[in-house]
Design an enzyme around this catalytic site. Structure first.
Site, mmCIF file in Angstrom:
data_model
loop_
_atom_site.group_PDB
_atom_site.id
_atom_site.type_symbol
_atom_site.label_atom_id
_atom_site.label_comp_id
_atom_site.label_asym_id
_atom_site.label_seq_id
_atom_site.Cartn_x
_atom_site.Cartn_y
_atom_site.Cartn_z
ATOM 1 N N GLU A 275 0.836 -1.209 0.000
ATOM 2 C CA GLU A 275 0.000 0.000 0.000
ATOM 3 C C GLU A 275 0.868 1.256 0.000
ATOM 4 O O GLU A 275 1.840 1.338 0.758
ATOM 5 C CB GLU A 275 -0.876 0.028 1.258
ATOM 6 N N ARG A 292 -1.799 -10.902 2.675
ATOM 7 C CA ARG A 292 -2.962 -11.775 2.453
ATOM 8 C C ARG A 292 -3.557 -11.435 1.094
ATOM 9 O O ARG A 292 -3.121 -10.493 0.444
ATOM 10 C CB ARG A 292 -4.015 -11.492 3.526
HETATM 11 C C1 MV4 Z 1 -1.137 8.541 6.431
HETATM 12 C C2 MV4 Z 1 -1.887 9.616 5.906
HETATM 13 C C3 MV4 Z 1 -1.220 10.783 5.628
HETATM 14 N N1 MV4 Z 1 0.087 10.887 5.886
HETATM 15 N N2 MV4 Z 1 0.172 8.703 6.656
HETATM 16 C C4 MV4 Z 1 -4.786 5.547 7.133
HETATM 17 C C5 MV4 Z 1 -4.761 4.076 7.363
HETATM 18 C C6 MV4 Z 1 -3.364 3.687 7.566
HETATM 19 N N3 MV4 Z 1 -3.056 2.589 6.711
HETATM 20 C C7 MV4 Z 1 -2.560 4.887 7.220
HETATM 21 N N4 MV4 Z 1 -3.467 5.955 6.896
HETATM 22 C C8 MV4 Z 1 -3.016 7.179 6.548
HETATM 23 N N5 MV4 Z 1 -1.691 7.370 6.726
HETATM 24 C C9 MV4 Z 1 0.764 9.850 6.397
HETATM 25 N N6 MV4 Z 1 2.057 9.987 6.657
HETATM 26 C C10 MV4 Z 1 -3.236 9.436 5.709
HETATM 27 C C11 MV4 Z 1 -3.817 8.220 6.040
HETATM 28 C C12 MV4 Z 1 -5.237 8.148 5.839
HETATM 29 C C13 MV4 Z 1 -5.769 7.335 4.884
HETATM 30 C C14 MV4 Z 1 -4.974 6.530 4.089
HETATM 31 C C15 MV4 Z 1 -5.508 5.728 3.140
HETATM 32 C C16 MV4 Z 1 -6.888 5.736 2.977
HETATM 33 C C17 MV4 Z 1 -7.708 6.502 3.756
HETATM 34 C C18 MV4 Z 1 -7.158 7.314 4.711
HETATM 35 C C19 MV4 Z 1 -8.005 8.117 5.471
HETATM 36 C C20 MV4 Z 1 -7.451 8.906 6.421
HETATM 37 C C21 MV4 Z 1 -6.077 8.928 6.603
#
Ligand code: MV4
Length: 445
Positions: A275, A292
């Site tokens: 991802e 997975r």
């Molecule tokens: C982030 C981000 C912005 N900047 N990391 C959300 C789930 C987790 N896998 C990590 N996520 C995020 N990490 C940085 N450095 C924003 C998110 C995030 C997000 C990421 C993917 C899909 C939806 C999201 C919704 C809110 C925040």
């Protein structure tokens, strides 16, 4: 090839795996909770065994019951699907120790990627870009404050044992850091039993783009292109598509090559997903790896024509991948809508008996579902009842086909999110591909 596989899951993914096994000439063993005795996966498998009561903790998460079921039926391998025990390194290890093949990566790879700090470090070694951030657990507010000043606000605090958004806090200013940092650690401890957190630069309005990986036990790793999963609500994906509508050929190649390189570097031997966050300038940064098969794998199958589950089973048996990277061609565009038994406005669960079930059909329409007319959607499990996947030559045609298929889809007796998807398919920003992970929160549909 394996003669018999046990499927340690329920619902549409259990059915999906049974279908792959049938085509490979493998006998199947379903396991089910007592509440799932009437479910399709239990009926369609060659054999089925009740492994406990309705709550997942007493059935689909009960490792001893599942291993026993494999032993009494002489299954040689266990497919965990997604959720439940799919990313449990201990379960993969127990399977190994019992002489059962776990259809997934090695316990070492599951464990490594389950530790988000270690995962970050291992992909950096392979030359994959990450956002500026910490290499280790940040134990104190003082340290957090120093690091945040270095990186520059806004920053994000994430649990190393987390993933999928739990125990995550965005911090916009030094003044708000102490409270948010303490809350993140407390949430990490209570949710995962591990308070460790790391800090990263916060990326504003990113898209969520992920690369499908396939590896085998002969050192081969290929990618099947990327998916865009930016339409999410509270870290639950609702719509996924392939390919990502905003990537050009050169960025796509860099992204996919990075994902393959990182998987090769850890000796990855199964299906998996890397991802990434994609910022508004189309820079990409590794976020985490899912070890997975994912809910949204069908959109990749539709654009590549490759059966990911069959490849995963063959690879677990020790066969080399049947595709070289040059054989993988992306054709057309695919979209998946996850249809949940939920109120389409508030997303509150709406279990109950389905009264009238008429799924759509026609060219380029696929439904992965385990429900049927008069089936009772149970309150104990995930509310996803069907995945509607369409494939067409272009993105615009795929959207039109999805609108048409959603219009045909009749599910009576319960509330579903079909209407929600209909509103998205005619939203201008969605049609223009002008979306990011904040789309649903700010959009009045
Ligand atoms: C982030 C981000 C912005 N900047 N990391 C959300 C789930 C987790 N896998 C990590 N996520 C995020 N990490 C940085 N450095 C924003 C998110 C995030 C997000 C990421 C993917 C899909 C939806 C999201 C919704 C809110 C925040």
């Amino acid at each position: 090839m394996f003669k018999k596989i046990l499927i340690a899951n329920r619902g549409e993914i259990a059915l999906r795996i049974i279908r792959a096994c049938k085509e490979l000439g493998i006998r199947t063993v379903a396991v089910h909770s007592d509440a799932d005795a009437d479910s399709l996966h239990a009926k369609i498998a060659d054999e089925s065994i009740c492994i406990g009561r309705a709550p997942s903790s007493e059935s689909y998460l009960n490792m001893k019951a599942i291993i026993s079921a494999a032993e009494v039926t002489d299954a040689e391998a266990i497919h965990p699907g997604y959720g439940f025990l799919a990313e449990n390194a201990e379960f993969a290890e127990i399977c190994q120790n019992c002489g059962l093949t776990f259809i997934g990566p090695t316990p070492e790879n599951i464990r490594l990627m389950g530790d988000k700090i270690a995962a970050r470090q291992s992909v950096v070694q392979a030359g994959v870009p990450i956002l500026p951030g910490t290499k280790e657990n940040v134990p104190s507010v003082d340290e957090a404050q120093k690091i945040a000043e270095q990186i520059g606000f806004p920053v994000i605090v994430k649990a190393t044992a987390g993933g999928g958004g739990k125990g995550m806090k965005v911090v916009h200013s030094p003044a708000s850091l102490p409270n948010l940092f303490a809350t993140a650690r407390a949430e990490a401890r209570s949710s995962f039993g591990n308070p460790d957190v790391y800090i990263e630069k916060f990326c504003e309005k990113p898209r969520h783009v992920e690369v499908q990986i396939l590896g085998d036990k002969h050192g081969n790793v290929i990618h099947l292109g990327e998916r865009d999963c930016s339409i999410q609500r509270r870290h639950q994906k609702l719509i996924e598509e392939a390919p990502c509508p905003v990537l050009n050929a050169s960025t796509r190649k860099k992204l996919c090559d990075c994902a393959v390189g990182a998987a090769q570097a850890i000796g990855y031997t199964s299906a998996g997903t890397m991802e990434f966050l994609l910022d508004s300038s189309n820079n990409f940064y590794f976020m985490e790896m899912n070890t997975r098969v994912q809910v949204e794998h069908p959109v990749t199958e539709m654009v590549t024509g490759i059966d990911i589950i069959k490849e995963q089973i063959r690879s677990a048996y020790g066969e080399p991948l049947r595709y070289k990277q040059k054989d993988v061609k992306i054709r057309g565009h695919a979209i998946e809508c996850r249809i949940n038994a939920e109120d389409p406005e508030r997303f509150s669960p709406s279990p109950g008996k389905i009264d009238g079930y008429h799924p759509p059909g026609g060219l380029g329409v696929r439904i992965d579902s385990a429900v049927y007319d008069q089936y009772t959607v149970l309150p104990y499990y995930d509310s996803m009842i069907a995945k509607l996947i369409v494939h067409a030559d272009t993105r615009i045609e795929a959207i039109k086909r999805m609108e048409r298929a959603l219009d045909e889809f009749i599910i009576g007796g319960i509330k579903t999110t079909i209407e929600f998807h209909q509103r998205i398919m005619c939203n201008k920003d969605f049609i223009d591909g002008d979306i990011d992970t904040g789309f649903l929160e700010r959009t009045k549909l």
